[in-house]
Design a protein around this motif. Structure first.
Motif, PDB file in Angstrom:
ATOM      1  N   ARG A 103      37.460  27.684  37.909  1.00 26.85           N
ATOM      2  CA  ARG A 103      36.861  28.332  36.736  1.00 26.85           C
ATOM      3  C   ARG A 103      37.096  29.838  36.770  1.00 26.85           C
ATOM      4  NH1 ARG A 103      32.767  24.384  37.678  1.00 26.85           N
ATOM      5  NH2 ARG A 103      31.511  25.877  38.834  1.00 26.85           N
ATOM      6  N   ILE A 104      36.983  30.452  37.955  1.00 27.67           N
ATOM      7  CA  ILE A 104      37.213  31.896  38.086  1.00 27.67           C
ATOM      8  C   ILE A 104      38.670  32.222  37.772  1.00 27.67           C
ATOM      9  CG2 ILE A 104      37.330  33.806  39.738  1.00 27.67           C
ATOM     10  CD1 ILE A 104      34.843  32.533  41.094  1.00 27.67           C
ATOM     11  N   SER A 115      26.896  31.816  33.021  1.00 24.97           N
ATOM     12  CA  SER A 115      26.191  30.701  32.400  1.00 24.97           C
ATOM     13  C   SER A 115      26.928  29.381  32.589  1.00 24.97           C
ATOM     14  CB  SER A 115      25.980  30.972  30.909  1.00 24.97           C
ATOM     15  OG  SER A 115      27.226  31.071  30.263  1.00 24.97           O
ATOM     16  N   CYS A 116      28.255  29.402  32.525  1.00 23.67           N
ATOM     17  CA  CYS A 116      28.978  28.131  32.622  1.00 23.67           C
ATOM     18  C   CYS A 116      28.940  27.570  34.038  1.00 23.67           C
ATOM     19  CB  CYS A 116      30.413  28.268  32.125  1.00 23.67           C
ATOM     20  SG  CYS A 116      31.546  28.963  33.318  1.00 23.67           S
ATOM     21  N   CYS A 117      28.958  28.406  35.047  1.00 28.68           N
ATOM     22  CA  CYS A 117      28.913  27.918  36.430  1.00 28.68           C
ATOM     23  C   CYS A 117      27.586  27.237  36.703  1.00 28.68           C
ATOM     24  CB  CYS A 117      29.140  29.055  37.427  1.00 28.68           C
ATOM     25  SG  CYS A 117      30.840  29.617  37.447  1.00 28.68           S
ATOM     26  N   GLY A 118      26.510  27.839  36.272  1.00 24.63           N
ATOM     27  CA  GLY A 118      25.195  27.235  36.474  1.00 24.63           C
ATOM     28  C   GLY A 118      25.070  25.919  35.736  1.00 24.63           C
ATOM     29  N   ASN A 119      25.569  25.855  34.489  1.00 23.36           N
ATOM     30  CA  ASN A 119      25.501  24.623  33.707  1.00 23.36           C
ATOM     31  C   ASN A 119      26.353  23.532  34.322  1.00 23.36           C
ATOM     32  OD1 ASN A 119      23.824  25.862  31.882  1.00 23.36           O
ATOM     33  ND2 ASN A 119      25.459  26.371  30.444  1.00 23.36           N
ATOM     34  N   ALA A 120      27.548  23.887  34.818  1.00 24.02           N
ATOM     35  CA  ALA A 120      28.434  22.887  35.403  1.00 24.02           C
ATOM     36  C   ALA A 120      27.807  22.293  36.653  1.00 24.02           C
ATOM     37  CB  ALA A 120      29.788  23.506  35.745  1.00 24.02           C
ATOM     38  N   THR A 162      45.597  50.050  34.271  1.00 21.50           N
ATOM     39  CA  THR A 162      44.455  49.230  34.661  1.00 21.50           C
ATOM     40  C   THR A 162      44.192  48.172  33.607  1.00 21.50           C
ATOM     41  OG1 THR A 162      42.850  50.669  33.584  1.00 21.50           O
ATOM     42  CG2 THR A 162      43.351  51.136  35.887  1.00 21.50           C
ATOM     43  N   LYS A 163      43.564  47.109  34.037  1.00 24.72           N
ATOM     44  CA  LYS A 163      43.135  46.039  33.144  1.00 24.72           C
ATOM     45  C   LYS A 163      41.752  45.622  33.603  1.00 24.72           C
ATOM     46  CE  LYS A 163      45.081  43.449  30.326  1.00 24.72           C
ATOM     47  NZ  LYS A 163      45.118  43.701  28.915  1.00 24.72           N
ATOM     48  N   ASN A 164      40.773  45.723  32.739  1.00 24.08           N
ATOM     49  CA  ASN A 164      39.403  45.342  33.094  1.00 24.08           C
ATOM     50  C   ASN A 164      39.190  43.861  32.819  1.00 24.08           C
ATOM     51  OD1 ASN A 164      38.704  47.960  33.812  1.00 24.08           O
ATOM     52  ND2 ASN A 164      38.130  48.481  31.716  1.00 24.08           N
ATOM     53  N   ILE A 165      38.652  43.175  33.801  1.00 22.59           N
ATOM     54  CA  ILE A 165      38.347  41.755  33.675  1.00 22.59           C
ATOM     55  C   ILE A 165      36.889  41.568  34.046  1.00 22.59           C
ATOM     56  CG2 ILE A 165      38.818  39.454  34.587  1.00 22.59           C
ATOM     57  CD1 ILE A 165      41.687  40.354  35.010  1.00 22.59           C
ATOM     58  N   SER A 166      36.164  40.873  33.200  1.00 22.64           N
ATOM     59  CA  SER A 166      34.751  40.637  33.445  1.00 22.64           C
ATOM     60  C   SER A 166      34.534  39.181  33.824  1.00 22.64           C
ATOM     61  CB  SER A 166      33.947  40.954  32.182  1.00 22.64           C
ATOM     62  OG  SER A 166      32.613  40.560  32.363  1.00 22.64           O
ATOM     63  N   LEU A 167      33.790  38.957  34.881  1.00 20.49           N
ATOM     64  CA  LEU A 167      33.442  37.594  35.279  1.00 20.49           C
ATOM     65  C   LEU A 167      32.074  37.195  34.752  1.00 20.49           C
ATOM     66  CD1 LEU A 167      34.834  37.540  38.917  1.00 20.49           C
ATOM     67  CD2 LEU A 167      35.915  36.759  36.815  1.00 20.49           C
ATOM     68  N   ALA A 168      31.476  38.042  33.920  1.00 22.78           N
ATOM     69  CA  ALA A 168      30.166  37.742  33.353  1.00 22.78           C
ATOM     70  C   ALA A 168      30.162  36.449  32.536  1.00 22.78           C
ATOM     71  CB  ALA A 168      29.683  38.911  32.502  1.00 22.78           C
ATOM     72  N   GLY A 207      32.406  44.923  42.190  1.00 24.45           N
ATOM     73  CA  GLY A 207      31.152  45.588  42.502  1.00 24.45           C
ATOM     74  C   GLY A 207      30.154  45.339  41.398  1.00 24.45           C
ATOM     75  N   THR A 208      28.943  45.762  41.619  1.00 29.05           N
ATOM     76  CA  THR A 208      27.896  45.552  40.631  1.00 29.05           C
ATOM     77  C   THR A 208      28.105  46.484  39.440  1.00 29.05           C
ATOM     78  OG1 THR A 208      26.475  47.174  41.712  1.00 29.05           O
ATOM     79  CG2 THR A 208      26.214  44.872  42.384  1.00 29.05           C
ATOM     80  N   TYR A 209      27.367  46.205  38.387  1.00 24.28           N
ATOM     81  CA  TYR A 209      27.432  47.027  37.185  1.00 24.28           C
ATOM     82  C   TYR A 209      27.032  48.458  37.526  1.00 24.28           C
ATOM     83  CZ  TYR A 209      26.563  48.689  32.492  1.00 24.28           C
ATOM     84  OH  TYR A 209      26.587  49.409  31.333  1.00 24.28           O
ATOM     85  N   GLY A 210      27.852  49.416  37.116  1.00 24.45           N
ATOM     86  CA  GLY A 210      27.543  50.817  37.322  1.00 24.45           C
ATOM     87  C   GLY A 210      27.893  51.348  38.697  1.00 24.45           C
ATOM     88  N   SER A 211      28.638  50.577  39.481  1.00 23.87           N
ATOM     89  CA  SER A 211      28.963  51.034  40.837  1.00 23.87           C
ATOM     90  C   SER A 211      30.146  52.001  40.871  1.00 23.87           C
ATOM     91  CB  SER A 211      29.243  49.832  41.744  1.00 23.87           C
ATOM     92  OG  SER A 211      30.340  49.083  41.268  1.00 23.87           O
ATOM     93  N   GLY A 212      30.862  52.175  39.761  1.00 24.30           N
ATOM     94  CA  GLY A 212      31.928  53.167  39.698  1.00 24.30           C
ATOM     95  C   GLY A 212      33.335  52.599  39.731  1.00 24.30           C
ATOM     96  N   LYS A 213      33.487  51.310  39.498  1.00 20.54           N
ATOM     97  CA  LYS A 213      34.815  50.684  39.556  1.00 20.54           C
ATOM     98  C   LYS A 213      35.778  51.331  38.574  1.00 20.54           C
ATOM     99  CE  LYS A 213      32.930  46.809  38.474  1.00 20.54           C
ATOM    100  NZ  LYS A 213      31.506  47.117  38.419  1.00 20.54           N
TER     101      LYS A 213
END
Length: 187
Positions: free
Chosen positions: A125-126, A92-97, A82-88, A57-63
């Motif tokens: 990449r993900i 930048s790398c996806c756009g550059n690739a 729980t384990k938090n994983i960020s795809l942030a 979900g988006t940032y701040g959606s309550g995940k």
């Protein structure tokens, strides 16, 4: 400007400057539907095969709030973590690739098997980012055969052992004391 207008402006500024905390905070009116769905899924797992649940979900959606509430509710009943994983980092790398891939296509006419990005798809990449964050979250000793190497601090006993082994090695191969002195004769 009158005194009452100045007081009003100051109070508006103070309201505008009020900061809200960003830590997870369970709000039943927003999150209970999702918590109930997750608890139902975990509770209906009779064979014990359910190992992972992902929430996006988006940032701040309550995940995080939802996951923390589920873990809290199952505390003592069923082990959950729980384990938090960020795809942030992928933004930048996806756009550059994609840009580099487009540049290769323009320079060489068409993408071919020699293209550096032919196997580096967004899915790869993900997946690589998720695995990397999971592996970086555990102790390197727990995954000794991992290809993801990272710097880790050696423990006190490892340092002492290395020092002792170095001392023994240098002591065993120390040259004889006579080798250090030379006699010079002048004729």
């Amino acid at each position: 400007m009158t005194d009452s207008q100045e007081v009003k402006n100051v109070s508006e500024q103070q309201d505008a400057l009020e900061l809200n905390p960003l830590y997870p905070e369970y709000q039943a009116e927003h999150h209970s539907e999702y918590v109930d769905a997750l608890k139902s899924a975990i509770g209906s797992d009779k064979k014990g095969k359910l190992r992972n649940i992902a929430i996006s979900g988006t940032y701040g959606s309550g995940k995080s709030s939802i996951l923390e509430k589920v873990v809290e509710d199952f505390e003592g009943v069923k082990p959950c973590s729980t384990k938090n994983i960020s795809l942030a980092p992928l933004a930048s790398c996806c756009g550059n690739a994609e840009r580099r891939s487009d540049n290769n296509e323009n320079r060489h006419g068409s993408k071919g098997p020699t293209d550096d990005f032919s196997t580096d798809t967004p899915t790869n990449r993900i997946q690589r980012e998720i695995v990397k964050q999971l592996l970086y979250g555990v102790d390197p000793k727990d995954v000794p055969l991992s290809r993801f190497h990272r710097i880790h601090e050696k423990g006190k006993w490892e340092k002492i052992g290395f020092s002792l082994m170095t001392s023994v090695f240098l002591t065993m191969f120390e040259p004889h004391p006579d080798c250090w002195t030379e006699e010079i004769q002048i004729r």
